[in-house]
Each structure stands twice: as structure tokens, then as C-alpha cells.
Design a protein around this motif. Structure first.
Motif, short mmCIF file in Angstrom:
data_model
loop_
_atom_site.label_atom_id
_atom_site.label_comp_id
_atom_site.label_asym_id
_atom_site.label_seq_id
_atom_site.Cartn_x
_atom_site.Cartn_y
_atom_site.Cartn_z
N THR A 84 -10.81 2.80 1.87
CA THR A 84 -11.54 2.21 0.77
C THR A 84 -11.61 0.70 0.97
O THR A 84 -10.84 0.13 1.76
N GLU A 85 -12.51 0.05 0.27
CA GLU A 85 -12.63 -1.40 0.40
C GLU A 85 -11.35 -2.10 -0.01
O GLU A 85 -10.94 -3.09 0.61
N ARG A 86 -10.68 -1.57 -1.03
CA ARG A 86 -9.40 -2.15 -1.45
C ARG A 86 -8.35 -2.00 -0.35
O ARG A 86 -7.65 -2.95 0.00
N MET A 87 -8.27 -0.79 0.19
CA MET A 87 -7.30 -0.53 1.24
C MET A 87 -7.59 -1.38 2.47
O MET A 87 -6.68 -1.93 3.10
N PHE A 88 -8.85 -1.53 2.82
CA PHE A 88 -9.23 -2.34 3.97
C PHE A 88 -8.79 -3.79 3.79
O PHE A 88 -8.28 -4.41 4.72
N TYR A 97 0.81 -1.23 0.00
CA TYR A 97 0.00 0.00 0.00
C TYR A 97 0.85 1.28 0.00
O TYR A 97 0.32 2.37 -0.17
N ILE A 98 2.17 1.16 0.19
CA ILE A 98 3.04 2.33 0.10
C ILE A 98 3.73 2.33 -1.26
O ILE A 98 4.45 1.39 -1.61
N LYS A 99 3.52 3.39 -2.02
CA LYS A 99 4.08 3.50 -3.36
C LYS A 99 5.56 3.89 -3.32
O LYS A 99 6.39 3.32 -4.02
N GLY A 122 -6.45 5.40 -2.39
CA GLY A 122 -7.28 6.54 -2.01
C GLY A 122 -6.86 7.23 -0.73
O GLY A 122 -7.72 7.78 -0.03
N GLU A 123 -5.56 7.23 -0.41
CA GLU A 123 -5.08 7.85 0.83
C GLU A 123 -4.17 9.03 0.52
O GLU A 123 -3.41 9.02 -0.44
N LYS A 124 -4.24 10.06 1.37
CA LYS A 124 -3.37 11.23 1.22
C LYS A 124 -1.97 10.93 1.74
O LYS A 124 -1.79 10.05 2.58
N ASN A 125 -1.01 11.67 1.24
CA ASN A 125 0.37 11.51 1.69
C ASN A 125 0.49 11.84 3.17
O ASN A 125 -0.27 12.64 3.71
N ILE A 126 1.46 11.21 3.83
CA ILE A 126 1.72 11.46 5.25
C ILE A 126 3.17 11.92 5.41
O ILE A 126 4.08 11.36 4.79
N THR A 127 3.39 12.92 6.24
CA THR A 127 4.73 13.45 6.47
C THR A 127 5.16 13.20 7.92
O THR A 127 4.42 13.50 8.85
N LEU A 128 6.34 12.64 8.09
CA LEU A 128 6.94 12.40 9.39
C LEU A 128 8.24 13.18 9.49
O LEU A 128 8.82 13.58 8.47
N TYR A 129 8.72 13.39 10.71
CA TYR A 129 9.96 14.12 10.93
C TYR A 129 10.85 13.32 11.87
O TYR A 129 10.38 12.78 12.87
N TYR A 167 4.11 8.14 0.39
CA TYR A 167 3.13 8.19 -0.69
C TYR A 167 2.47 6.82 -0.82
O TYR A 167 3.16 5.81 -0.92
N PHE A 168 1.15 6.80 -0.84
CA PHE A 168 0.43 5.53 -0.93
C PHE A 168 0.11 5.19 -2.39
O PHE A 168 0.11 6.06 -3.26
N GLN A 169 -0.14 3.91 -2.62
CA GLN A 169 -0.50 3.47 -3.96
C GLN A 169 -1.71 4.25 -4.46
O GLN A 169 -2.62 4.57 -3.70
#
Length: 233
Positions: A166-170, A61-63, A108-115, A102-104
Motif C-alpha cells: 500500500t502507499e502507506r506501507m511503501f 510496520y510490525i504490530k 494491509g499485509e498478511k501475517n508471516i510465519t517463520l520457523y 503480525y503487521f500494523q
């Protein structure tokens, strides 16, 4: 033909997946020499990474994961598009690294930023700080001198939380267990036992800090009383 997995979102559902991220650093030595292409003033080799604590494949799920290093590095924005999601480098200074996930596309997921603050030198212990008389820089030098191996780890545990996936992500997220830390495991240091031990260390450190605060308050109170006596003279 099997029906395609819907991009429809599942309401009132949240799924979390564990991740670890951080860096591992080694001081340059005969056993750990600098790569030939590295600047001669670099003192450490290090890697920064993002992974699953149990070794599960995040690429389902992570692109890609983009690591933004200090601007002094050539190609400071490193895009890693397949596991392992990690960057190997050398350096002499510590700085903040931005980790963007960045997700696949079809998840249907937004990018997440970590530090993450790159750690090359060991954290001083309370004993180091006491020996240094409260001088933080001196305490750091003591900790570095006593770290004979030159090995430093700065790793954080976190969870990616997907609200109404989303159903796919789930389906991807629930194919394998892993949303909870194992009680005991030889595969990862991040277990319930390790978590409890870390919480105990934090509690003990807080107790020591509270004692120091109380001591300082008593000292300040005495100084204030002495000041008032001097003013009255």
C-alpha cells in the motif's frame, strides 16, 4: 490538513526489508546462574528474537511478534507487542520455535510465519565428525566439550518481501535505507564480507563432501567387484 496516506496498492513494485532471527544460548555456570524460578534440571539460558540487522525500528510496520515455544513451557505462546521482539527463557532441550509476525492494521499485509530450531549446543565441525569416525552423536559430544565458553549462536538472515505494498506501507519501508546488506559495518555481523566468507565456507564444505562421496563410490565399486568374484566361485 494534509491528505491521509492512501491504502491503495502500488502495482508492479516489490520492496524488501532485512531481518535477522534466531537464538543465543549460554550454558549455566557460576558466571551465568539459573534464575531462581527456573527448574533445577535446566542447563542453559537462552533468548529467541527477531530484529533488524542494523538496529532499525521494526515496530513502524510490525504490530507484534508471537513466539510459539514447546508445549511444556508455561504460557507457551508468547506475544511481544513492542521492541525488542524477543523472549528470554531457560531449558535443557532443543525444539522448533514458530515465529509469527503480525503487521500494523493499516499496512494491509498478511501475517508471516517463520520457523527456527532452538540451538543450545554447538554444531560439530568436519574435523569433529572425522575424529568421531562419522558418528554424529559422538561428534556433537566432541563439539560440546570443546566449546569452553558455553556460548552458542544460531542466527539467520532473511528478507521480508512486500509485493505491491500500500502507499502507506511503501512510505514506511522507504523512509530509511536498509534493503541491502552493508559491505562493512561495526553495527552488525551480517555484511557483504561476512556473507562472502560464509559462502566460501559452504563451498569448501561442499568440496569436502564431494570428495567423501567419491571415496565412498570407489569403495562401494571395489566391494561390488569382490562380491561378484565370490558369487562366481
Amino acid at each position: 490538513m494534509a491528505p491521509s496516506i492512501s491504502s491503495k496498492r502500488i502495482r508492479n513494485i516489490s520492496v524488501s526489508r532485512p531481518i535477522i532471527y534466531g537464538n543465543i544460548a549460554e550454558k549455566v555456570s557460576e558466571k551465568n546462574p539459573l534464575p531462581a524460578s527456573s527448574p533445577s534440571d535446566h542447563t542453559h539460558t537462552w533468548k529467541v528474537f527477531l530484529a533488524d540487522p542494523l538496529g532499525n525500528d521494526l515496530s513502524q510496520y510490525i504490530k507484534k511478534v508471537v513466539f510459539k515455544l514447546h508445549d511444556t513451557y508455561v504460557n507457551s505462546s508468547r506475544s511481544i507487542e513492542s521492541p525488542p521482539f524477543e523472549v528470554h527463557e531457560t531449558g535443557w532441550g532443543e525444539f522448533e520455535i514458530v515465529i509469527k509476525i503480525y503487521f500494523q492494521n493499516d499496512c494491509g499485509e498478511k501475517n508471516i510465519t517463520l520457523y527456527h530450531h532452538l540451538k543450545l549446543h554447538p554444531y560439530p565441525t568436519h574435523a569433529d565428525i572425522q575424529r568421531a569416525g562419522g558418528d554424529e552423536e559422538a561428534a556433537l559430544r566432541i563439539a560440546a566439550a570443546e566449546n569452553v565458553s558455553g556460548h552458542v549462536e544460531s542466527i539467520q538472515y532473511d528478507e521480508l518481501v512486500f509485493n505491491e505494498p500500500t502507499e502507506r506501507m511503501f512510505k514506511l519501508l522507504t523512509q530509511k535505507p536498509g534493503s541491502l546488506l552493508p559491505y562493512k559495518s561495526d553495527k552488525t555481523p551480517f555484511t557483504k564480507v561476512a556473507e562472502r566468507e560464509e559462502l566460501d565456507r559452504i563451498d569448501k564444505a561442499m568440496e569436502e563432501i564431494n570428495k567423501l562421496v567419491e571415496q565412498r563410490q570407489i569403495e562401494f565399486k571395489k566391494l561390488e567387484e569382490e562380491r561378484k568374484k565370490i558369487v562366481q566361485l
